[in-house]
Scaffold this active site. Structure first.
Site, PDB file in Angstrom:
ATOM      1  N   TYR A  33     -19.435 -17.347  20.173  1.00 29.35           N
ATOM      2  CA  TYR A  33     -20.014 -16.020  20.391  1.00 29.35           C
ATOM      3  C   TYR A  33     -20.901 -15.605  19.238  1.00 29.35           C
ATOM      4  O   TYR A  33     -20.895 -16.240  18.180  1.00 29.35           O
ATOM      5  CB  TYR A  33     -18.910 -14.980  20.618  1.00 29.35           C
ATOM      6  CG  TYR A  33     -18.169 -14.545  19.366  1.00 29.35           C
ATOM      7  CD1 TYR A  33     -17.260 -15.391  18.723  1.00 29.35           C
ATOM      8  CD2 TYR A  33     -18.378 -13.278  18.815  1.00 29.35           C
ATOM      9  CE1 TYR A  33     -16.585 -14.977  17.581  1.00 29.35           C
ATOM     10  CE2 TYR A  33     -17.706 -12.858  17.674  1.00 29.35           C
ATOM     11  CZ  TYR A  33     -16.811 -13.708  17.058  1.00 29.35           C
ATOM     12  OH  TYR A  33     -16.142 -13.306  15.930  1.00 29.35           O
ATOM     13  N   LYS A 149     -18.416 -20.221  14.939  1.00 27.41           N
ATOM     14  CA  LYS A 149     -18.059 -18.877  15.398  1.00 27.41           C
ATOM     15  C   LYS A 149     -17.438 -18.965  16.796  1.00 27.41           C
ATOM     16  O   LYS A 149     -18.089 -18.668  17.806  1.00 27.41           O
ATOM     17  CB  LYS A 149     -19.297 -17.977  15.384  1.00 27.41           C
ATOM     18  CG  LYS A 149     -18.950 -16.502  15.367  1.00 27.41           C
ATOM     19  CD  LYS A 149     -20.139 -15.665  14.945  1.00 27.41           C
ATOM     20  CE  LYS A 149     -19.907 -14.186  15.126  1.00 27.41           C
ATOM     21  NZ  LYS A 149     -18.817 -13.625  14.343  1.00 27.41           N
ATOM     22  N   GLU A 182     -12.440 -14.914   3.176  1.00 27.04           N
ATOM     23  CA  GLU A 182     -13.275 -13.868   3.789  1.00 27.04           C
ATOM     24  C   GLU A 182     -12.373 -12.860   4.480  1.00 27.04           C
ATOM     25  O   GLU A 182     -11.142 -12.994   4.459  1.00 27.04           O
ATOM     26  CB  GLU A 182     -14.259 -14.486   4.781  1.00 27.04           C
ATOM     27  CG  GLU A 182     -13.590 -15.199   5.938  1.00 27.04           C
ATOM     28  CD  GLU A 182     -14.573 -15.865   6.896  1.00 27.04           C
ATOM     29  OE1 GLU A 182     -15.717 -15.410   7.013  1.00 27.04           O
ATOM     30  OE2 GLU A 182     -14.154 -16.835   7.551  1.00 27.04           O
ATOM     31  N   LEU A 207     -17.073 -18.279   7.438  1.00 26.04           N
ATOM     32  CA  LEU A 207     -18.233 -18.266   8.332  1.00 26.04           C
ATOM     33  C   LEU A 207     -19.454 -17.876   7.497  1.00 26.04           C
ATOM     34  O   LEU A 207     -19.371 -16.948   6.676  1.00 26.04           O
ATOM     35  CB  LEU A 207     -18.011 -17.223   9.434  1.00 26.04           C
ATOM     36  CG  LEU A 207     -19.159 -17.079  10.427  1.00 26.04           C
ATOM     37  CD1 LEU A 207     -19.167 -18.251  11.408  1.00 26.04           C
ATOM     38  CD2 LEU A 207     -19.050 -15.765  11.184  1.00 26.04           C
TER      39      LEU A 207
HETATM   40  N1  PDD Z   1     -17.645 -10.927  12.895  1.00 23.34           N
HETATM   41  N2  PDD Z   1     -16.558 -13.753   8.871  1.00 23.34           N
HETATM   42  C1  PDD Z   1     -15.931 -13.616  10.049  1.00 23.34           C
HETATM   43  C2  PDD Z   1     -14.602 -14.261  10.244  1.00 23.34           C
HETATM   44  C3  PDD Z   1     -16.525 -12.867  11.081  1.00 23.34           C
HETATM   45  O1  PDD Z   1     -15.898 -12.740  12.257  1.00 23.34           O
HETATM   46  C4  PDD Z   1     -17.782 -12.244  10.850  1.00 23.34           C
HETATM   47  C5  PDD Z   1     -18.478 -11.433  11.908  1.00 23.34           C
HETATM   48  C6  PDD Z   1     -18.394 -12.410   9.591  1.00 23.34           C
HETATM   49  C7  PDD Z   1     -19.747 -11.819   9.286  1.00 23.34           C
HETATM   50  O2  PDD Z   1     -20.757 -12.478   9.995  1.00 23.34           O
HETATM   51  P1  PDD Z   1     -22.108 -11.738  10.396  1.00 23.34           P
HETATM   52  O3  PDD Z   1     -22.677 -11.178   9.143  1.00 23.34           O
HETATM   53  O4  PDD Z   1     -22.942 -12.801  10.985  1.00 23.34           O
HETATM   54  O5  PDD Z   1     -21.745 -10.650  11.390  1.00 23.34           O
HETATM   55  C8  PDD Z   1     -17.762 -13.185   8.641  1.00 23.34           C
HETATM   56  C9  PDD Z   1     -18.210 -10.267  14.057  1.00 23.34           C
HETATM   57  C10 PDD Z   1     -19.039  -9.076  13.702  1.00 23.34           C
HETATM   58  C11 PDD Z   1     -17.099  -9.962  15.042  1.00 23.34           C
HETATM   59  O6  PDD Z   1     -16.280 -10.854  15.242  1.00 23.34           O
HETATM   60  O7  PDD Z   1     -17.071  -8.891  15.637  1.00 23.34           O
END
Ligand code: PDD
Length: 287
Positions: A33, A149, A182, A207
Site C-alpha cells: 500500500y 510497505k 522507527e 521503511l
Molecule cells: N505510514 N514507517 C512506517 C512503519 C510507516 O508505516 C510509515 C508511513 C512511515 C513513514 O513513511 P512516509 O513518510 O512515506 O509516509 C515510516 C503510513 C502513513 C500509514 O501506514 O498510514
C-alpha cells in the site's frame, strides 16, 4: 457528500465498497500500500510514492495492476470525486483473488486495486504541532523486511494500541541491540545533545519514508546537516528535540517518551522550521 472509493475497475459508494472473501490481501496480508498527502488540492511527492509502490511490488514479485499513467488518473479522479483539498489518498494492491493456497496463484490472476481518499482537518494537525505528542518505546517484533510497505501491519496495530492505552500517540520501536528503529507508522528523528539532526539510515530495519526523503531535500535547502546514524533509546530520551515523520502528518514533535520529558517539554524549533519549508520543496501534482 457521500464518499466514493475505487475498487477493481469501478467507482462505488464508500459504504458499499467491498472485496472478495478470497482476496489474498484479506487472507494472507499478501498486498502492499501507499498513503500520500493531498495539500491545497495538490498531491504531494506522488512520483516518489509510486516509485516506492513499484519497489514493494517488485520485492514481492507482484504484478502492477496498470500503468503509472492510468493509476495517476484514477488517484486524481478519486480525490476529485471526494472533493479532497486537504487530506490523503490510500492505495492498496494485492496479489488478487484466488482459492486459498499459500503459494502464488497462477500468473494470469489479476491484482486487486483499491483507492480511497479522505479529508483531514488542518486545524487538528496544527493543534498537535503546537502541543506536541507523547510516545512510548517497545521492542521491535516485526519481520526483517519492513522496508517493503506491506499491509501486514499486525505488530504496528498492537504497538499503536499499546501507545493509546498508555495515553500516548505513537509507539517507537527499539531493536534487540537497544537501537531505535522507527515508529509504528512514522520515521523517528532527533536533535542530539550536540545539536546535530540525526535519523537512522534506511538501509535496514525501517521503511524508507517518503517524508523522510523529502525532509532530506528540505534540510539540504536550509543548510541543516543531517547525520544518518543509529542511536539508542537512551540517546533518544536525552535528545534536545524529537520528532516523527509520515505522509499523514509531515512532522509531529514528540515532547514526552515513556513518561520522560524530551528537551524542555515543548515542540522544538528544528521540526518547526523544516515543516514550514516542506511544501515549497516537495513535488506537487494538481488533482
Ligand atoms: N505510514 N514507517 C512506517 C512503519 C510507516 O508505516 C510509515 C508511513 C512511515 C513513514 O513513511 P512516509 O513518510 O512515506 O509516509 C515510516 C503510513 C502513513 C500509514 O501506514 O498510514
Amino acid at each position: 457528500m457521500p464518499r466514493i472509493a475505487y475498487v477493481n475497475g469501478r467507482y462505488v459508494a464508500h459504504d458499499d465498497a467491498a472485496v472478495h472473501i478470497e482476496d489474498r490481501g484479506y487472507q494472507f496480508a499478501d498486498g502492499v500500500y501507499e498513503v500520500c498527502e493531498i495539500r491545497h488540492g495538490m498531491i504531494v511527492d506522488l512520483t516518489r510514492h509510486l516509485d516506492r509502490l513499484d519497489r514493494s511490488l517488485g520485492e514481492l514479485r507482484m504484478k502492477s495492476p496498470m500503468s503509472r499513467r492510468a493509476l495517476t488518473q484514477i488517484i486524481r479522479e478519486v480525490a476529485r470525486r471526494n472533493r479532497v483539498k486537504n487530506g490523503l489518498f490510500y492505495l492498496q494492491v494485492t496479489r488478487g483473488v484466488s482459492r486459498r493456497d499459500h503459494v502464488f496463484p497462477s500468473a494470469d490472476t489479476t491484482p486487486s486495486l483499491v483507492i480511497t481518499a479522505k479529508i483531514t482537518d488542518p486545524g487538528i494537525i496544527a493543534a498537535k504541532n503546537e502541543k506536541g505528542l507523547k510516545a512510548i518505546t517497545l521492542p521491535d517484533n516485526r519481520w526483517d523486511r519492513v522496508d517493503i510497505k506491506t499491509v501486514g501491519l499486525l505488530p504496528n496495530v498492537m504497538a499503536r494500541q499499546a501507545a493509546k492505552e498508555a495515553g500516548a500517540q505513537e509507539a517507537i520501536y527499539v531493536d534487540a541491540r537497544g537501537m531505535v528503529t522507527e515508529g509504528a507508522a512514522t520515521n523517528v528523528w532527533m536533535v542530539d545533545a550536540n545539536g546535530v539532526l540525526v535519523t537512522r539510515p534506511a538501509e535496514h530495519g525501517i521503511l524508507r519514508g517518503i517524508t523522510r526523503t523529502g525532509l532530506m531535500d528540505v534540510t539540504a535547502r536550509l543548510g541543516i546537516k543531517v547525520a544518518e546514524r543509529e542511536f539508542s533509546r537512551e540517546e533518544l530520551l536525552s535528545a534536545r528535540e524529537v520528532f516523527i515523520t509520515a505522509a499523514t502528518s509531515i512532522c509531529f514533535p514528540i515532547v514526552e517518551i515513556d513518561g520522560q520529558t524530551i528537551g524542555n517539554g515543548h515542540p522544538g524549533s528544528v521540526s518547526d522550521k523544516i515543516r514550514s519549508a516542506f511544501f515549497d520543496v516537495a513535488e506537487k501534482t494538481a488533482i
